[in-house]
Every structure is written in C-alpha cells, then in structure tokens.
Design a protein around this motif. Structure first.
Motif, mmCIF file in Angstrom:
data_model
loop_
_atom_site.group_PDB
_atom_site.id
_atom_site.type_symbol
_atom_site.label_atom_id
_atom_site.label_comp_id
_atom_site.label_asym_id
_atom_site.label_seq_id
_atom_site.Cartn_x
_atom_site.Cartn_y
_atom_site.Cartn_z
ATOM 1 N N ALA A 215 0.831 -1.205 0.000
ATOM 2 C CA ALA A 215 0.000 0.000 0.000
ATOM 3 C C ALA A 215 0.865 1.255 0.000
ATOM 4 O O ALA A 215 0.588 2.218 -0.736
ATOM 5 N N ALA A 216 1.920 1.252 0.818
ATOM 6 C CA ALA A 216 2.818 2.409 0.878
ATOM 7 C C ALA A 216 3.532 2.608 -0.448
ATOM 8 O O ALA A 216 3.697 3.754 -0.915
ATOM 9 N N ALA A 217 3.963 1.524 -1.077
ATOM 10 C CA ALA A 217 4.677 1.629 -2.352
ATOM 11 C C ALA A 217 3.761 2.154 -3.457
ATOM 12 O O ALA A 217 4.173 2.984 -4.285
ATOM 13 N N LEU A 218 2.510 1.711 -3.471
ATOM 14 C CA LEU A 218 1.577 2.172 -4.496
ATOM 15 C C LEU A 218 1.139 3.609 -4.241
ATOM 16 O O LEU A 218 1.062 4.426 -5.178
ATOM 17 N N ASP A 219 0.839 3.942 -3.002
ATOM 18 C CA ASP A 219 0.409 5.309 -2.690
ATOM 19 C C ASP A 219 1.512 6.334 -2.938
ATOM 20 O O ASP A 219 1.239 7.473 -3.324
ATOM 21 N N SER A 220 2.765 5.948 -2.674
ATOM 22 C CA SER A 220 3.877 6.892 -2.822
ATOM 23 C C SER A 220 4.374 6.999 -4.258
ATOM 24 O O SER A 220 5.193 7.870 -4.571
ATOM 25 N N GLY A 221 3.916 6.103 -5.124
ATOM 26 C CA GLY A 221 4.367 6.128 -6.513
ATOM 27 C C GLY A 221 5.657 5.376 -6.757
ATOM 28 O O GLY A 221 6.159 5.381 -7.886
ATOM 29 N N VAL A 222 6.194 4.707 -5.734
ATOM 30 C CA VAL A 222 7.388 3.885 -5.946
ATOM 31 C C VAL A 222 7.081 2.759 -6.931
ATOM 32 O O VAL A 222 7.916 2.368 -7.739
ATOM 33 N N VAL A 223 5.869 2.240 -6.877
ATOM 34 C CA VAL A 223 5.393 1.257 -7.847
ATOM 35 C C VAL A 223 4.162 1.844 -8.532
ATOM 36 O O VAL A 223 3.232 2.303 -7.858
ATOM 37 N N THR A 224 4.160 1.823 -9.848
ATOM 38 C CA THR A 224 3.015 2.339 -10.606
ATOM 39 C C THR A 224 2.364 1.268 -11.468
ATOM 40 O O THR A 224 1.217 1.420 -11.873
ATOM 41 N N ASP A 225 3.095 0.198 -11.742
ATOM 42 C CA ASP A 225 2.603 -0.872 -12.612
ATOM 43 C C ASP A 225 2.763 -2.193 -11.875
ATOM 44 O O ASP A 225 3.884 -2.587 -11.520
ATOM 45 N N LEU A 226 1.656 -2.889 -11.630
ATOM 46 C CA LEU A 226 1.713 -4.154 -10.891
ATOM 47 C C LEU A 226 2.532 -5.219 -11.608
ATOM 48 O O LEU A 226 3.050 -6.132 -10.962
ATOM 49 N N ASP A 227 2.667 -5.094 -12.924
ATOM 50 C CA ASP A 227 3.322 -6.147 -13.700
ATOM 51 C C ASP A 227 4.713 -5.762 -14.197
ATOM 52 O O ASP A 227 5.347 -6.554 -14.910
ATOM 53 N N ALA A 228 5.191 -4.576 -13.810
ATOM 54 C CA ALA A 228 6.520 -4.151 -14.249
ATOM 55 C C ALA A 228 7.601 -4.741 -13.341
ATOM 56 O O ALA A 228 7.374 -4.925 -12.144
ATOM 57 N N PRO A 229 8.798 -5.044 -13.874
ATOM 58 C CA PRO A 229 9.897 -5.523 -13.033
ATOM 59 C C PRO A 229 10.248 -4.494 -11.959
ATOM 60 O O PRO A 229 10.099 -3.283 -12.166
ATOM 61 N N THR A 230 10.678 -4.957 -10.799
ATOM 62 C CA THR A 230 10.932 -4.057 -9.671
ATOM 63 C C THR A 230 12.405 -3.796 -9.399
ATOM 64 O O THR A 230 12.741 -3.124 -8.432
ATOM 65 N N ASP A 231 13.305 -4.308 -10.231
ATOM 66 C CA ASP A 231 14.738 -4.092 -10.023
ATOM 67 C C ASP A 231 15.147 -4.535 -8.622
ATOM 68 O O ASP A 231 15.705 -3.775 -7.837
ATOM 69 N N SER A 232 14.843 -5.797 -8.309
ATOM 70 C CA SER A 232 15.118 -6.342 -6.984
ATOM 71 C C SER A 232 16.046 -7.543 -7.112
ATOM 72 O O SER A 232 15.657 -8.574 -7.683
ATOM 73 N N PRO A 233 17.261 -7.446 -6.607
ATOM 74 C CA PRO A 233 18.199 -8.574 -6.700
ATOM 75 C C PRO A 233 17.792 -9.723 -5.792
ATOM 76 O O PRO A 233 17.075 -9.534 -4.808
#
Length: 491
Positions: free
Chosen positions: A224-242
C-alpha cells in the motif's frame, strides 16, 4: 426537683449532640475509609444480592447467575465458557472482573445510572435496578468455526465486518472456563493458582493482548505504501530487486523461499511472497512514508479499546535501512495483534477505509429497552481507493494462483495473504503461521468479513508450518460461516 429535671434535660441534649457529631464524623469524614476497608463486607454482599445482567451473542445469553443461598448470594455462570472467554472474561467474587465483565460492569451489575427509570425514587428507597444486558456484535457461527479450527493448537483469530468495524469473532486458544473462578471457595482459589501457573497461559487473550511479528502479512501495508507513494506504478513491471538482496549497510543477504523472485513484478512478488522485493520496496519508500502508512492502518495506537484495551501494534520505522528492510517484511521490531491484522485486511476490502472495531452493539435494561447503542464508528482513509482496488486484485491472486489457495470458497470472491513469521534468538523459534483475508459472497455488494489467523503451534514440525497450509483453512471456515449468515443491518 425542677432544677434536677433541667440538668438531666441538658445532659441528654449534650449526649444527643455528641451522638450527632459522632455520627456525622463517621458518615462524612470517615465514611470513605470504612467503606473501602477490606473488612467491610456490606458492598460485596450488596453487589451479589441480585442476579447479574447477561452478555448476549446472536440473541442468546452466554452468561447467567446461580443462586447459591449464601451470603454472597448470586454466582456467575457461563455457557460455552472456553469459547467466549476471550470476550466475556470472568466475574469472580475473589478476583474481580476482566474484559466485557469489567468494561461493562456497571451495566451488568445494575449500578449504571442510565438503568434507573426513576432515579430520585431509587435514591430515596436505596433500591438498585436489575442488571442490564450487553448485546455483542459477535457472529456465533464464526466464533465456533474459529474455535474449532484452532482446536488444540495455540493461536488466535479475529474477524471484523469491513464496512462497520463490528467484531464478528474473537478467539484465543488454549482457553479456560471462567465459571471455575466465579465462586469464593477453595475450588476457585485452586483454579486461579492452576491457571496462572499454566505455561500455556490460557487466560491470555492472544487476539487482542498478544503481539506477534506479522511476517509476510505485513507486505499488504508495504505494498500500500509503495503504491500510494508512486514507488510502484505498474503491478506487472519488473521491480529491479536482486536475489539475494544485501541489506543496505550490512553484509547480510536476504533470500526467498520462492523461486524467480529476482526483479519480480509486484504481482508475482505478492502472490509468492518474495522477501527481497518487499524489503527493497520498504527501503525505497523510506522510513517516514512507511511509518505514516502503518499508523494509518492502526499501528502505534496506544488508545484502541473495543471496549476493553487492545495491546498496541508497533512499527518503529528505524532509520537504519537494513532494519527498515526487515521491518517492511514484518520482522525485526514489527509487532501486531491478530485484531490489528484483521483491520489491515478490512481496509483493503473497504476501499481503503478502516473503521474502528467494536464489540458491543448496544446495552439494554433487563426488559430489553435500549440504554445505549454503538452507532456509526469513526472512519479514516488509510490509502487511495485506487490503491485498495489494486491490493484487492493482488490478494485475490494469492488465493486463486498463489500461496493462499486453501482459503478459496466456491462462488465467493476471496482475497488473502499468507505469512510465516520467524522469531526467537537467531530465528530459532518455531515460526508463527499467519493468514489475513476477506470474502465477498456472490450476492453481496461489498465484502462481508475480514479475518486474521495466527497459529503458534509449537508442537508442529518446522517444515509443516505455513500460513497457507496451517492458518488459511481456519480463515476459510470463519469466512464461510459469516457468508452463510444473513447480513446484519448497518448502523
């Protein structure tokens, strides 16, 4: 002779004045000390001279009063005592009261001024109204489903109605029978000693008074925090997470139970609970935004009462980024009660709004006339409505295609999130199995129930413990019980 009569009269007047002074001194100046003296049994005798009012679930009294014929005449009784103990608490002639028996004591004992129809007449006659009744919000079928689902395992269940905040189930196991503590004889003393010495702590209300690391169920808050803050905008996009993810400023590498978590999308990471993705998201969102998101859901609230006090759930949002990463996946110092995590699921189900939970629908006089009613509860918007909609989609994916398939209910829409929380020194403790969820029936306009289940289950083999395998079936049973019950009118 007249002089002697006059002297006698004066002496009698002096004695009368002394008597009045002494009585006033006792009543006004010393009354409180005598009234509170442990040797004074008159208040106790008066308190137990009439039957206590009842606590009702689904229109049925789950408490009662028994005439003992003794000086402390009426003794408390309980129907299905262990089932409802986390709600009723106990009313003991030796050890006082807890939970609803305590918070609603004035109504149940008949001392609440609101119960008196003619207060001046009662003051004149020193009469006391009959004890009033407390009508709870509990759903009897859901309470039973939660209790039977936990069975002999140690854990707790909390269920709420998302749109109103009504508490539908509140269960803690192992439990106890409050009737064992009702009397004032050796049996009550022996029961008190046994229950307090029991290492399983049967009198601990784990649903509201015990906090646990919520594990991956806290990822609902982080998402919820990531979506509300705009850190994530697309549920299906890669997140650049190692994968593995080295915690910032440390040499510790965080790994996953699931495969294919490297650069996973939020949708995949949520469905398969990728720790690395959510730990990095928490760091990217930042301590302040994570703290605000958690507090919106109800964390760090020391004043929550339902009406008895609830232990505060905590999210300290440490400045250290490595610790923040762990806190964001429900570990480190993050702690939550099952009721708090039910509120998290309810907020998602209710369009991003969370209602303050409550357990008492209304109080009534012995004849049934309403004395007080809960009314509409305060509401706060904890995330954007669009964020809540996306989280509902993610939680549905968990149940349909992810780790929460055991919670699926044919014909209903169900969203959930599993969690397996590590704890103990070096994470050596048996993990806690979590599941949070909500359900909406085929004919319902909105979700009817949100549930949180935690199972401590210290007797299980470590490899057998998982939120999806252990806790989700219990949540399913509770949700099914609510969906089978006709919807209550909203306040």
């Amino acid at each position: 002779m007249t002089r002697h009569i006059r002297h006698a009269a004066v002496f009698c007047l002096v004695l009368l004045a002394a008597l009045l002074v002494n009585t006033a001194w006792l009543q006004v100046l010393q009354g409180r000390s005598y009234g509170g003296n442990p040797a004074n049994r008159r208040p106790a005798i008066a308190r137990y001279q009439q039957p206590r009012g009842d606590i009702l679930v689904g229109g049925r009294a789950v408490t009662g009063s028994r005439d003992t014929g003794e000086q402390l005449r009426y003794e408390r009784t309980y129907a299905d005592g262990p089932l409802y103990a986390p709600v009723t608490g106990f009313a003991s002639q030796l050890y006082g009261t807890t939970y609803l028996e305590r918070s609603e004591d004035r109504v149940l004992a008949g001392t609440d001024p609101m119960l008196a129809g003619f207060r001046l007449w009662n003051d004149f006659t020193r009469g006391q109204p009959a004890g009033g009744d407390v009508v709870t919000t509990l759903n009897a079928a859901a309470q039973r489903a939660a209790f039977d689902g936990l069975g002999a395992r140690k854990g707790a269940v909390a269920a709420v109605e998302p749109a109103t905040g009504r508490i539908l189930a509140l269960v803690s196991t192992p439990s106890y029978d409050p009737a064992e503590l009702s009397g004032n004889g050796p049996a009550a003393e022996a029961a008190w000693a046994r229950l307090n010495d029991d290492p399983e702590q049967p009198m601990l209300n784990r649903a509201v008074r015990q906090t646990y690391p919520p594990g991956s169920t806290f990822k609902v808050v982080t998402a919820a925090a990531a979506l509300d803050s705009g850190v994530v905008t697309d549920l299906d996009a890669p997140t650049d997470s190692p994968d593995p993810y080295r915690l910032p400023g440390s040499t510790t590498r965080l790994v996953n139970e699931a495969d294919d978590c490297e650069d996973a999308s939020l949708r995949f990471a949520f469905a398969w609970s990728c720790n690395t993705v959510f730990a990095k998201l928490g760091v990217d969102v930042g301590a302040q935004a994570m703290r605000e998101a958690a507090r919106g859901f109800g964390f760090d609230d020391p004043d929550l009462k339902v009406p008895f006090a609830v232990a505060p759930s905590t999210f300290d949002a440490p400045a250290d980024r490595a610790q923040l990463a762990l806190s964001s996946i429900g570990q480190y110092n993050t702690r939550a009660t099952p009721l708090q995590m039910a509120m998290v699921a309810a907020a998602v189900a209710n369009g991003g709004q969370v209602r303050v939970p409550y357990l008492v629908e209304r109080t009534t006089r012995s004849g049934g006339a309403t004395v007080s009613a809960a009314g509409s509860r305060p509401v706060r918007q904890v995330m954007r409505a669009t964020t809540a909609e996306r989280l509902r989609e993610l939680m549905c994916d968990v149940v349909s295609d992810g780790t929460g398939r055991n919670a699926a209910i044919p014909g209903a829409v169900v969203g959930g999130k599993t969690g397996t929380a590590q704890h103990g020194v070096g994470n050596a403790g048996t993990p806690y199995a979590w599941f949070v969820s909500w359900a909406q029936g085929a004919e319902d306009l909105d979700p009817r129930v949100a549930v949180a289940v935690v199972v401590e289950d210290a007797s299980a083999r470590r490899g057998d413990i998982s939120g999806g395998g252990t806790a989700a079936p219990i949540a399913k049973a509770v949700m099914e019980a609510v969906l089978r019950t006709p919807a209550a009118p909203q306040s």
